[in-house]
Design a protein around this motif. Structure first.
Motif, PDB file in Angstrom:
ATOM      1  N   ASP A 286       0.865  -1.193   0.000  1.00 57.06           N
ATOM      2  CA  ASP A 286       0.000   0.000   0.000  1.00 57.06           C
ATOM      3  C   ASP A 286       0.898   1.239   0.000  1.00 57.06           C
ATOM      4  N   ILE A 287       1.333   1.628  -1.195  1.00 59.05           N
ATOM      5  CA  ILE A 287       2.260   2.754  -1.323  1.00 59.05           C
ATOM      6  C   ILE A 287       1.648   4.054  -0.807  1.00 59.05           C
ATOM      7  N   PRO A 288       0.381   4.389  -1.091  1.00 60.83           N
ATOM      8  CA  PRO A 288      -0.173   5.638  -0.540  1.00 60.83           C
ATOM      9  C   PRO A 288      -0.072   5.713   0.974  1.00 60.83           C
ATOM     10  N   ASP A 289      -0.353   4.608   1.668  1.00 64.17           N
ATOM     11  CA  ASP A 289      -0.250   4.605   3.124  1.00 64.17           C
ATOM     12  C   ASP A 289       1.196   4.824   3.571  1.00 64.17           C
ATOM     13  N   GLU A 290       2.138   4.164   2.875  1.00 68.87           N
ATOM     14  CA  GLU A 290       3.555   4.341   3.226  1.00 68.87           C
ATOM     15  C   GLU A 290       3.990   5.791   3.001  1.00 68.87           C
ATOM     16  N   ILE A 291       3.528   6.397   1.925  1.00 66.45           N
ATOM     17  CA  ILE A 291       3.916   7.782   1.629  1.00 66.45           C
ATOM     18  C   ILE A 291       3.382   8.726   2.708  1.00 66.45           C
ATOM     19  N   HIS A 292       2.158   8.510   3.147  1.00 67.14           N
ATOM     20  CA  HIS A 292       1.603   9.383   4.187  1.00 67.14           C
ATOM     21  C   HIS A 292       2.417   9.280   5.479  1.00 67.14           C
ATOM     22  N   LEU A 293       2.859   8.062   5.842  1.00 65.95           N
ATOM     23  CA  LEU A 293       3.689   7.906   7.039  1.00 65.95           C
ATOM     24  C   LEU A 293       5.048   8.592   6.852  1.00 65.95           C
ATOM     25  N   ILE A 294       5.615   8.441   5.654  1.00 63.11           N
ATOM     26  CA  ILE A 294       6.912   9.084   5.384  1.00 63.11           C
ATOM     27  C   ILE A 294       6.783  10.600   5.443  1.00 63.11           C
ATOM     28  N   LEU A 295       5.697  11.139   4.925  1.00 62.51           N
ATOM     29  CA  LEU A 295       5.507  12.588   4.946  1.00 62.51           C
ATOM     30  C   LEU A 295       5.347  13.111   6.377  1.00 62.51           C
ATOM     31  N   GLN A 296       4.685  12.341   7.227  1.00 64.07           N
ATOM     32  CA  GLN A 296       4.583  12.748   8.631  1.00 64.07           C
ATOM     33  C   GLN A 296       5.966  12.813   9.274  1.00 64.07           C
TER      34      GLN A 296
END
Length: 458
Positions: A286-296
């Motif tokens: 789930d790349i979108p979920d991973e990106i949101h965590l990375i952005l945080q």
């Protein structure tokens, strides 16, 4: 000169055709019967043409060399012209034979194995080095499929896939003591033939194994004492009785210890990536979920000093290893935060295009000089060493990104312009991209379909 010779040939043929006229008139004046005179007088010039034509056809069929003396008239020009073409053809064949002989001599002298395959992947030719390295003997193995000799299961998919950007490393069954690097290049009509090049990389392979083992073992051995040192430094800094004049050196020591721990963790990550060419377990990430965590985490790292925005396709997933992809994407995002000045605008994009899925990190920072771009993925390579150390960089982030992308059939594209920022793009092939089915997600069962099929349906 050519026109003059042609004019003379025409005049000769005209004179030959008109010659029977005065002869026939003279015979008639002598009292001979015209019915007998004219056929005998006109027949020789008329029979000359079919005779010369039949003779020319016989010479060509028997592949005889046309040589002087040539007939007079236009037929002589025909014979002479064909003789010139024959001479040019002989010279061309001689050049081809000399070129072919030089090519074979050069190919036989090459220490790498060279094998030519036809469109059915059968052997058409091989040089002597192929016997030693690949167990291919020519001409004994002529028209034999290469997969009958190199029986490793990965050979046939490698040949048929058509993706020859990266070599295939194998240990041939006839000699397990060597390591071969196979490269394939399409050539010939419509790129149907294949040139297989096998190179002995045994020494390089062993050196890389020694290097990987050394890095892994040294990193493991260093991690334990560094953890102990970091723990004691943390205790001393938190202790109430520590004098103030000791806190600055202790803080510097803790920062350098943390930096050493980061370097060791990155070295261990690289060692793990280099151990195997492909991830052991691949799943729908789930790349979108991973990106949101990375952005945080990037917002926390930036502490409000940078403007970070994102454009994420929430339905676009990826087939691969979640920890590895998270490591690659986070390295790119954190590099943009660490190595750009305050006030920089950073944009993170995850989208699909016609033939691939793209993860992009774009900033409007100072940019990178063009001479540094080809070496950015080298280990410990830094554009600005002093700034990199101040920001806590290890010099291994982009090397990790490169290895992760190689393991996921991806490519890293970098572009930068001084004063206008940088752009890092991770491109993944369409076969790895997956689409989240929103209707089934509501039912708690996520179904993914290949990107290529979904794009065609759309």
């Amino acid at each position: 000169m050519v026109r003059r010779a042609l004019g003379q040939a025409v005049l000769f043929d005209v004179a030959l055709l008109l010659a029977p006229v005065p002869v026939g008139l003279l015979a008639i004046e002598l009292g001979l019967d015209p019915a007998w005179v004219w056929p005998w007088v006109c027949l020789p010039p008329l029979l000359r043409h079919p005779w010369l034509l039949i003779r020319l056809v016989l010479l060509i069929r028997r592949q005889h060399r046309l040589a002087p003396p040539f007939p007079l008239g236009l037929w002589g020009e025909v014979y002479r012209g064909l003789a010139r073409y024959q001479q040019r053809g002989r010279k061309s064949r001689k050049r081809q034979i000399r070129f072919s002989r030089r090519f074979r001599e050069a190919a036989n002298a090459v220490p790498d194995a060279l094998v030519i395959l036809d469109k059915q992947h059968r052997i058409e030719w091989a040089n002597p080095a192929a016997t030693k390295l690949m167990n291919v003997r020519w001409p004994e193995d002529d028209r034999r499929p290469l997969t009958d000799i190199l029986t490793q299961p990965e050979i046939l998919p490698f040949i048929e896939a058509g993706e020859y950007m990266r070599p295939l490393d194998i240990a041939p069954e006839h000699n397990r003591a060597i390591m071969l690097s196979l490269r394939i290049t399409p050539f010939g009509e419509r790129k149907k033939q294949r040139l297989v090049v096998g190179r002995d990389i045994t020494k390089i392979y062993h050196l890389n194994m020694i290097r990987r083992d050394f890095v892994a073992n040294a990193s493991h051995e260093l991690r334990t004492p560094l953890t102990v040192i970091a723990g004691f430094l943390e205790t001393l800094l938190d202790a109430t009785g520590t004098p103030d004049h000791h806190r600055r050196p202790l803080t510097l020591m803790r920062n350098q210890t943390d930096r050493m721990c980061s370097i060791i963790e990155d070295l261990l990550t690289l060692s793990r990536l280099e151990m195997r060419e492909r991830p052991e377990e691949q799943e729908s990430v789930d790349i979108p979920d991973e990106i949101h965590l990375i952005l945080q985490e990037a917002q926390t790292l930036s502490n409000g000093r940078h403007s970070v925005e994102s454009q994420v396709d929430e339905d676009l997933l990826l087939l691969g290893s979640a920890p590895e992809l998270r490591s690659a994407f986070s390295n790119l995002v954190f590099n943009a935060v660490k190595h750009t000045p305050d006030g920089t605008h950073i944009r993170v994009v995850w989208r699909r295009s016609a033939d691939e899925a793209e993860f992009s990190v774009i900033d409007d920072g100072p940019g990178i000089p063009p001479e540094h771009l080809p070496r950015l993925t080298e280990r410990f390579y830094r554009v600005d060493r002093a700034r990199s150390r101040e920001s806590g960089g290890t010099g291994l982030g982009l090397a990790i990104v490169k290895h992760v992308l190689n393991r996921h059939d991806g490519r890293l594209r970098m572009a930068s312009e001084l004063g206008r920022g940088s752009r890092f793009v991770c491109g993944f092939p369409a076969k790895r991209a997956l689409i989240r089915d929103e209707r089934d997600e509501i039912l708690g069962d996520e179904i993914q379909t290949p990107l290529s099929r979904t794009s065609a349906e759309g």
